[in-house]
Every structure is written in structure tokens, then in C-alpha cells.
Design a protein around this motif. Structure first.
Motif, PDB file in Angstrom:
ATOM      1  N   ASN A 112      58.119  33.894  42.333  1.00  0.00           N
ATOM      2  CA  ASN A 112      58.374  34.636  41.095  1.00  0.00           C
ATOM      3  C   ASN A 112      58.712  33.727  39.920  1.00  0.00           C
ATOM      4  O   ASN A 112      58.764  34.187  38.780  1.00  0.00           O
ATOM      5  CB  ASN A 112      59.513  35.636  41.293  1.00  0.00           C
ATOM      6  CG  ASN A 112      59.078  36.867  42.057  1.00  0.00           C
ATOM      7  OD1 ASN A 112      57.941  36.959  42.510  1.00  0.00           O
ATOM      8  ND2 ASN A 112      59.999  37.801  42.235  1.00  0.00           N
ATOM      9  N   HIS A 113      58.939  32.438  40.196  1.00  0.00           N
ATOM     10  CA  HIS A 113      59.178  31.494  39.102  1.00  0.00           C
ATOM     11  C   HIS A 113      57.876  31.129  38.391  1.00  0.00           C
ATOM     12  O   HIS A 113      57.902  30.548  37.308  1.00  0.00           O
ATOM     13  CB  HIS A 113      59.843  30.220  39.619  1.00  0.00           C
ATOM     14  CG  HIS A 113      59.102  29.546  40.730  1.00  0.00           C
ATOM     15  ND1 HIS A 113      59.002  30.087  41.993  1.00  0.00           N
ATOM     16  CD2 HIS A 113      58.416  28.382  40.772  1.00  0.00           C
ATOM     17  CE1 HIS A 113      58.288  29.276  42.765  1.00  0.00           C
ATOM     18  NE2 HIS A 113      57.912  28.235  42.044  1.00  0.00           N
ATOM     19  N   LEU A 114      56.739  31.461  39.001  1.00  0.00           N
ATOM     20  CA  LEU A 114      55.436  31.122  38.429  1.00  0.00           C
ATOM     21  C   LEU A 114      54.826  32.298  37.681  1.00  0.00           C
ATOM     22  O   LEU A 114      54.926  33.450  38.113  1.00  0.00           O
ATOM     23  CB  LEU A 114      54.477  30.685  39.537  1.00  0.00           C
ATOM     24  CG  LEU A 114      54.871  29.468  40.369  1.00  0.00           C
ATOM     25  CD1 LEU A 114      53.824  29.220  41.456  1.00  0.00           C
ATOM     26  CD2 LEU A 114      55.035  28.233  39.487  1.00  0.00           C
ATOM     27  N   VAL A 115      54.167  31.987  36.589  1.00  0.00           N
ATOM     28  CA  VAL A 115      53.354  32.967  35.855  1.00  0.00           C
ATOM     29  C   VAL A 115      51.972  32.361  35.661  1.00  0.00           C
ATOM     30  O   VAL A 115      51.817  31.372  34.931  1.00  0.00           O
ATOM     31  CB  VAL A 115      53.977  33.331  34.493  1.00  0.00           C
ATOM     32  CG1 VAL A 115      52.994  34.163  33.665  1.00  0.00           C
ATOM     33  CG2 VAL A 115      55.282  34.094  34.690  1.00  0.00           C
ATOM     34  N   GLY A 116      50.982  32.927  36.339  1.00  0.00           N
ATOM     35  CA  GLY A 116      49.624  32.433  36.201  1.00  0.00           C
ATOM     36  C   GLY A 116      49.011  32.864  34.885  1.00  0.00           C
ATOM     37  O   GLY A 116      49.124  34.026  34.490  1.00  0.00           O
ATOM     38  N   PHE A 117      48.354  31.926  34.209  1.00  0.00           N
ATOM     39  CA  PHE A 117      47.745  32.241  32.909  1.00  0.00           C
ATOM     40  C   PHE A 117      46.248  31.959  32.878  1.00  0.00           C
ATOM     41  O   PHE A 117      45.551  32.407  31.970  1.00  0.00           O
ATOM     42  CB  PHE A 117      48.430  31.475  31.777  1.00  0.00           C
ATOM     43  CG  PHE A 117      48.321  29.969  31.889  1.00  0.00           C
ATOM     44  CD1 PHE A 117      47.208  29.299  31.394  1.00  0.00           C
ATOM     45  CD2 PHE A 117      49.333  29.232  32.474  1.00  0.00           C
ATOM     46  CE1 PHE A 117      47.099  27.911  31.495  1.00  0.00           C
ATOM     47  CE2 PHE A 117      49.243  27.844  32.574  1.00  0.00           C
ATOM     48  CZ  PHE A 117      48.116  27.183  32.096  1.00  0.00           C
ATOM     49  N   ALA A 118      45.739  31.209  33.872  1.00  0.00           N
ATOM     50  CA  ALA A 118      44.306  30.862  33.840  1.00  0.00           C
ATOM     51  C   ALA A 118      43.771  30.679  35.246  1.00  0.00           C
ATOM     52  O   ALA A 118      44.429  30.092  36.115  1.00  0.00           O
ATOM     53  CB  ALA A 118      44.081  29.581  33.035  1.00  0.00           C
ATOM     54  N   LEU A 119      42.559  31.166  35.474  1.00  0.00           N
ATOM     55  CA  LEU A 119      41.832  30.891  36.704  1.00  0.00           C
ATOM     56  C   LEU A 119      41.251  29.488  36.627  1.00  0.00           C
ATOM     57  O   LEU A 119      40.811  29.044  35.568  1.00  0.00           O
ATOM     58  CB  LEU A 119      40.712  31.911  36.897  1.00  0.00           C
ATOM     59  CG  LEU A 119      41.159  33.325  37.287  1.00  0.00           C
ATOM     60  CD1 LEU A 119      40.036  34.318  37.026  1.00  0.00           C
ATOM     61  CD2 LEU A 119      41.589  33.362  38.741  1.00  0.00           C
ATOM     62  N   ALA A 120      41.242  28.809  37.777  1.00  0.00           N
ATOM     63  CA  ALA A 120      40.771  27.424  37.806  1.00  0.00           C
ATOM     64  C   ALA A 120      39.483  27.254  38.587  1.00  0.00           C
ATOM     65  O   ALA A 120      39.036  26.129  38.795  1.00  0.00           O
ATOM     66  CB  ALA A 120      41.846  26.520  38.417  1.00  0.00           C
ATOM     67  N   ASP A 121      38.868  28.357  38.989  1.00  0.00           N
ATOM     68  CA  ASP A 121      37.613  28.231  39.746  1.00  0.00           C
ATOM     69  C   ASP A 121      36.821  29.521  39.683  1.00  0.00           C
ATOM     70  O   ASP A 121      37.322  30.577  39.306  1.00  0.00           O
ATOM     71  CB  ASP A 121      37.883  27.839  41.202  1.00  0.00           C
ATOM     72  CG  ASP A 121      38.526  28.967  42.008  1.00  0.00           C
ATOM     73  OD1 ASP A 121      39.151  29.853  41.388  1.00  0.00           O
ATOM     74  OD2 ASP A 121      38.392  28.969  43.230  1.00  0.00           O
TER      75      ASP A 121
END
Length: 208
Positions: A112-121
Motif C-alpha cells: 500500500n506504500h506504492l502507487v502505480g502511475f505507468a505501465l512498463a510493458d
């Protein structure tokens, strides 16, 4: 390099045919707010504020996709900064762990400390994420590469907040601006860096 300069490099490369870009109009104030308030982790909450360099990017594009053909694989390498309409699903499906996950030792883990903002593949399994618990003095978050299939990922223990694997606690980039600068340089270079073709793979590390 500023956000505007990185985007200008990418747009010039698109004009020359080096990359293919699909980009939207700027994000509205509501779209920025939705990013900050709309996340729905499987347990607990995620509190964060879009960092300044990311906001500068959103002032130009709500969504942004860039791809370049990789000669060795005859496929495309890409990154996609997702819009406010996709960020909730991105984090729910690929970033945030369900509740009560452990490694058999009874110590529950969380991302929960992470917030994804972009796909990398292109396969939608690797995500570029902010660690929203580590703002610097300017409100910028470090950026981490997170892959759905990595056995030793970026998790922390729920109790105490310690990293599951301290070796994975080092950020890949100090800020969103530094990340975008690296992507712009890699995707537009006459000869992409050695890590370029591994982008999107489990265990990937850019080695910058």
C-alpha cells in the motif's frame, strides 16, 4: 531536464519516426484529484498527493503512451502513463496486495506504500510506482519498478513498515522527472541502452 524538455524530446522523436506516441490533452483538476482520492486498496487506505514533477506532466497530458520497435525481438518496447480512469484498476490488479498475505511466517505484507502511475510493458504486468511514504523536501516521491511476477518484490511488513527485502528498498529513480528523463533518453537514443530490451521483464533493473 525539465518535464517539458523530456516531452519535447519524445515528440521530436515521434516526428522523425523513431517512436510512436499516443497522448491526450492535459489532465483536468478533477482528473488530478481523482488520482489522489480514488485509489481502493484491498485493505487499509492509501494517502498521497501528486508530486510536483508529476503534476507538471499532467498539465500537458492526462495519458501518454510511447513505443519503439526493438530490433532484436522485432517487437515494441513501450511505457504508458495511465489516466485517471485507469489508475484504480492498475493498482488494484498489479500493485496492491490482498490482505493477510505472508510467506508462511505469519508476518503480513503490504504494498500500500506504492502507487502505480505507468505501465512498463505491453503485457501489462510491470508497473512504475511512487513510494508515497518517502516524500522529499520538495514533495517528490522516489520511483520503483514493480513486476507482478517478481518473487521478491517491493513489499513491506504491515507491522513496523520494514521492507521484506532490504535489497529491494533502493529506488530506481529519485523523482518522476528523473524517471521521465531516463525514458526519453532511452527511447530516443540512436542505440538504446543495454537494459532497454529487458523493460517489462521480471527482475528488471535499469542499472543507471
Amino acid at each position: 531536464m525539465s518535464i517539458h524538455e523530456s516531452l519535447a524530446i519524445l515528440h521530436r522523436a515521434a516526428e522523425s519516426g523513431t517512436v510512436v506516441i499516443t497522448a491526450s490533452e492535459p489532465a483536468s483538476a478533477e482528473a488530478v484529484r481523482d488520482r489522489e482520492t480514488g485509489l481502493k486498496p484491498h485493505f487499509g487506505t492509501v494517502d498521497w498527493t501528486a508530486p510536483p514533477s508529476y503534476r507538471a506532466f499532467l498539465a500537458e497530458h492526462n495519458t501518454f503512451a510511447c513505443k519503439r520497435r526493438d530490433v532484436s525481438s522485432d517487437g515494441y518496447i513501450e511505457f504508458v502513463v495511465v489516466g485517471d480512469d485507469a489508475i484504480v484498476e492498475l493498482n488494484s490488479d498489479l500493485v496492491h496486495m490482498p490482505e493477510h498475505v505472508d510467506r508462511g511466517d505469519g508476518r503480513w505484507l503490504s504494498t500500500n506504500h506504492l502507487v502505480g502511475f505507468a505501465l512498463a510493458d505491453a503485457d501489462n504486468e510491470a508497473v512504475w510506482c511512487f513510494d508515497v511514504t518517502q516524500p522529499d523536501a520538495d514533495g517528490e516521491y522516489p520511483v520503483y519498478y514493480h513486476h507482478y511476477d517478481d518473487q521478491e518484490g517491493r513489499a513491506r511488513y504491515v507491522e513496523g513498515g520494514d521492507w521484506e527485502d532490504l535489497a529491494n528498498s533502493t529506488p530506481d529513480f529519485p523523482t518522476f522527472a528523473a524517471w521521465l528523463d531516463a525514458m526519453a533518453n532511452a527511447f530516443t537514443a540512436p542505440e538504446p541502452p543495454s537494459w532497454f530490451e529487458q523493460l517489462g521483464s521480471p527482475g528488471f533493473y535499469p542499472g543507471l
